[in-house]
Design an enzyme around this catalytic site. Structure first.
Site, PDB file in Angstrom:
ATOM      1  N   LYS A 163       8.384   1.082   1.268  1.00 56.01           N
ATOM      2  CA  LYS A 163       7.348   1.936   0.682  1.00 56.01           C
ATOM      3  C   LYS A 163       7.789   3.390   0.694  1.00 56.01           C
ATOM      4  CE  LYS A 163       3.333  -0.836   2.135  1.00 56.01           C
ATOM      5  NZ  LYS A 163       2.031  -0.765   2.868  1.00 56.01           N
ATOM      6  N   GLY A 169      -0.990   4.669  -5.119  1.00 57.96           N
ATOM      7  CA  GLY A 169      -1.258   4.099  -6.420  1.00 57.96           C
ATOM      8  C   GLY A 169      -0.396   2.900  -6.764  1.00 57.96           C
ATOM      9  N   GLU A 205       7.883  -1.971   6.460  1.00 56.85           N
ATOM     10  CA  GLU A 205       6.872  -2.688   7.225  1.00 56.85           C
ATOM     11  C   GLU A 205       7.005  -4.184   6.977  1.00 56.85           C
ATOM     12  OE1 GLU A 205       3.142   0.449   7.438  1.00 56.85           O
ATOM     13  OE2 GLU A 205       3.184  -1.016   5.811  1.00 56.85           O
ATOM     14  N   LYS A 206       6.384  -4.953   7.845  1.00 55.75           N
ATOM     15  CA  LYS A 206       6.275  -6.388   7.623  1.00 55.75           C
ATOM     16  C   LYS A 206       5.422  -6.636   6.385  1.00 55.75           C
ATOM     17  CE  LYS A 206       6.464 -10.833   8.670  1.00 55.75           C
ATOM     18  NZ  LYS A 206       7.736 -11.586   8.575  1.00 55.75           N
ATOM     19  N   LEU A 208       2.822  -8.787   4.562  1.00 51.98           N
ATOM     20  CA  LEU A 208       1.817  -9.808   4.848  1.00 51.98           C
ATOM     21  C   LEU A 208       1.576 -10.624   3.583  1.00 51.98           C
ATOM     22  CD1 LEU A 208      -0.686  -7.637   6.929  1.00 51.98           C
ATOM     23  CD2 LEU A 208       1.260  -8.999   7.733  1.00 51.98           C
ATOM     24  N   LYS A 242      -7.681  -1.148  -7.812  1.00 47.09           N
ATOM     25  CA  LYS A 242      -8.902  -1.888  -7.504  1.00 47.09           C
ATOM     26  C   LYS A 242      -9.758  -2.075  -8.757  1.00 47.09           C
ATOM     27  CE  LYS A 242      -8.701   0.505  -3.116  1.00 47.09           C
ATOM     28  NZ  LYS A 242      -9.229   1.664  -2.370  1.00 47.09           N
ATOM     29  N   GLU A 292      -3.061   3.247   5.280  1.00 47.07           N
ATOM     30  CA  GLU A 292      -3.096   4.652   4.896  1.00 47.07           C
ATOM     31  C   GLU A 292      -4.510   5.187   5.038  1.00 47.07           C
ATOM     32  OE1 GLU A 292      -2.252   5.505   0.811  1.00 47.07           O
ATOM     33  OE2 GLU A 292      -3.322   3.749   0.073  1.00 47.07           O
ATOM     34  N   ARG A 296     -10.292  11.980   0.918  1.00 50.02           N
ATOM     35  CA  ARG A 296     -11.144  12.415  -0.187  1.00 50.02           C
ATOM     36  C   ARG A 296     -12.286  11.424  -0.340  1.00 50.02           C
ATOM     37  NH1 ARG A 296      -9.820   8.309  -3.489  1.00 50.02           N
ATOM     38  NH2 ARG A 296      -7.657   7.580  -3.532  1.00 50.02           N
TER      39      ARG A 296
END
Length: 456
Positions: A163, A169, A205-206, A208, A242, A292, A296
């Site tokens: 990442k 985003g 990171e792992k 998932l 989303k 994260e 805002r």
């Protein structure tokens, strides 16, 4: 140049969030000024502001992302408060710093706190220090040494995900399932990180396999008080964007949610966070993993407002003005269930944006239905900005009642002149997996792929 007035707020954003902020300002008795681009000069919501100031041409880089232009608008209007909404400059520390240097107040955290939480590695390090559980992986950026990178991956165990430290985003991310893929994936992800975010740093990171995306909403003041306002499930995503959100997250033990919520509030007190914010987690096999923090207001805040009865935007402005929170944690209540559908001006099958002029609008209503939108007949949907034009939110005593009201609201909604994703939402609310609750972040994309195969 007008004198700085802490009872005047400049809205440094557009569209439905601009109107939402105006409404909160009206409740608080504040004078409100709207910055707008040339493309938005005829937007209906500008008529309910006390003043509208054009800050540049349609392209966002020359208007809503133009810090000097926004600061000039604040100086001309005397606005002591500046609300960045979401997107655009809302999480840019350089904008927060410019506001602070001008003797004004951003409705959000200080620039140093925003900078720390905006860097994913720094944020992870801060959360580990305050006891918030994180996804397995080092709390540092990856070195240039390929052997050291392989050692990290071996320690975590494949699959891993790379990442961008300054990312967001859904960009600057790449899943690696074996050592043979690692070196090439690292190089490509680093290039993307530099291109999209101006920061080549990468962390690991792992990965998932079937997590849910669960959020904790917080609000904190400058007097050492911080509250968590409940949780949301935002797992219905396409390409990390989303589409449907709900509160509370179905099927997760409430005691575990409360434990995580308390840790998030404690972290805010520890780092000196002031304002509204959201801790985002992956949830899998009964475990929460921090990914994260959004510093805002979020698009999906209405579902939390409907189940708590709170005006989060007004609270956000109030704490920015230096006022202490008037609630205690035991006064925060969750009542019923709420579901939000993001309405985008786009083809419901191809997801291609559909800019143009809206010729007709019929908004749904009735018990438990809320619509947040700035559009009206004659509104121009510009190709220069995000395709989201509104949100349909339904609240009920139970999740099933909220679903029923959301279905009814979608059936009633009419937006003419542009294509929208309302037909897609109608299908999704009847999709068995989502209707049951608790789907993973990969569920929607699997469903879309299956739909595409069936159509072919």
């Amino acid at each position: 140049m007008a004198a700085i007035d802490m009872n005047t707020l400049l809205v440094a954003n557009r569209g439905e969030i601009a109107l939402r902020i105006i409404r909160a300002c009206r409740r608080l008795g504040l004078r409100v000024v709207c910055a707008h681009s040339e493309a938005d000069r005829n937007a209906a919501y500008l008529r309910v502001a006390d003043q509208a100031i054009c800050i540049g041409p349609a392209p966002a880089l020359k208007s809503y992302l133009n810090i000097p232009a926004l600061m000039a608008a604040a100086e001309a209007s005397g606005a002591g408060l500046i609300h960045p909404g979401y997107g655009f400059l809302s999480e840019r520390p350089e904008f927060a710093g410019a506001v602070e240097a001008a003797g004004r107040v951003l409705v959000g955290p200080r620039s140093d706190v925003m900078r720390m939480m905006g860097d994913k590695v720094e944020a992870k390090r801060a959360m580990i220090a305050t006891g918030v559980p994180c996804v397995p992986g080092p709390d540092s950026v990856l070195p240039d040494d390929p052997q050291a990178i392989r050692a990290f991956a071996d320690e975590i165990g494949y699959p891993v995900i790379l990442k961008a430290a300054g990312g967001g985003g859904g960009r600057g991310m790449r899943v690696v399932r074996s050592e043979s893929e690692l070196t090439d994936a690292f190089m490509v992800t680093r290039q993307e990180a530099q291109r999209f975010f101006g920061n080549p740093d990468i962390y690991m990171e792992k990965f998932l396999e079937k997590p849910r995306h669960v959020e904790i909403q917080i609000i904190a003041d400058a007097h050492g008080n911080a509250l968590w306002l409940g949780d949301r499930d935002c797992s219905m995503q396409r390409r990390h964007q989303k589409l449907i959100e709900e509160a509370p997250a179905p099927g997760i033990d409430r005691a575990l949610i409360a434990e995580i919520g308390e840790r998030c509030a404690a972290s805010c007190r520890e780092i000196g966070y002031v304002g509204a914010g959201t801790f985002e987690f992956l949830y899998e096999d009964g475990q929460f993993y921090f990914i994260e923090m959004n510093t805002r207001i979020q698009v999906e805040h209405p579902v939390t407002e409907l189940v708590t009865g709170l005006d989060i935007v007004a609270m956000q402005i109030d704490v920015a003005r230096g006022n202490p929170l008037t609630l205690t944690q035991d006064q925060v209540r969750t009542d019923g269930h709420a579901i939000e559908c993001r309405i985008n001006a786009e083809d419901p099958d191809s997801f291609a944006p559909s800019p143009g002029r809206i010729t007709g609008v019929h908004l749904p209503g009735g018990p438990g239905v809320r619509v947040d939108t700035h559009v009206a007949p004659g509104s121009e949907i510009s190709a220069h900005y995000d395709s989201m034009i509104g949100k349909i939110i339904a609240h009920g005593a139970t999740r099933n009642e909220a679903l029923a009201r959301a279905r009814s609201a979608l059936d009633e909604a009419v937006i003419e002149g542009v294509l929208t994703n309302i037909p897609l939402h109608r299908q999704l609310l009847d999709e068995p997996g989502f209707a049951q609750g608790g789907v993973s972040i990969h569920h929607l994309e699997h469903w879309l792929k299956a739909r595409s195969s069936t159509d072919a």
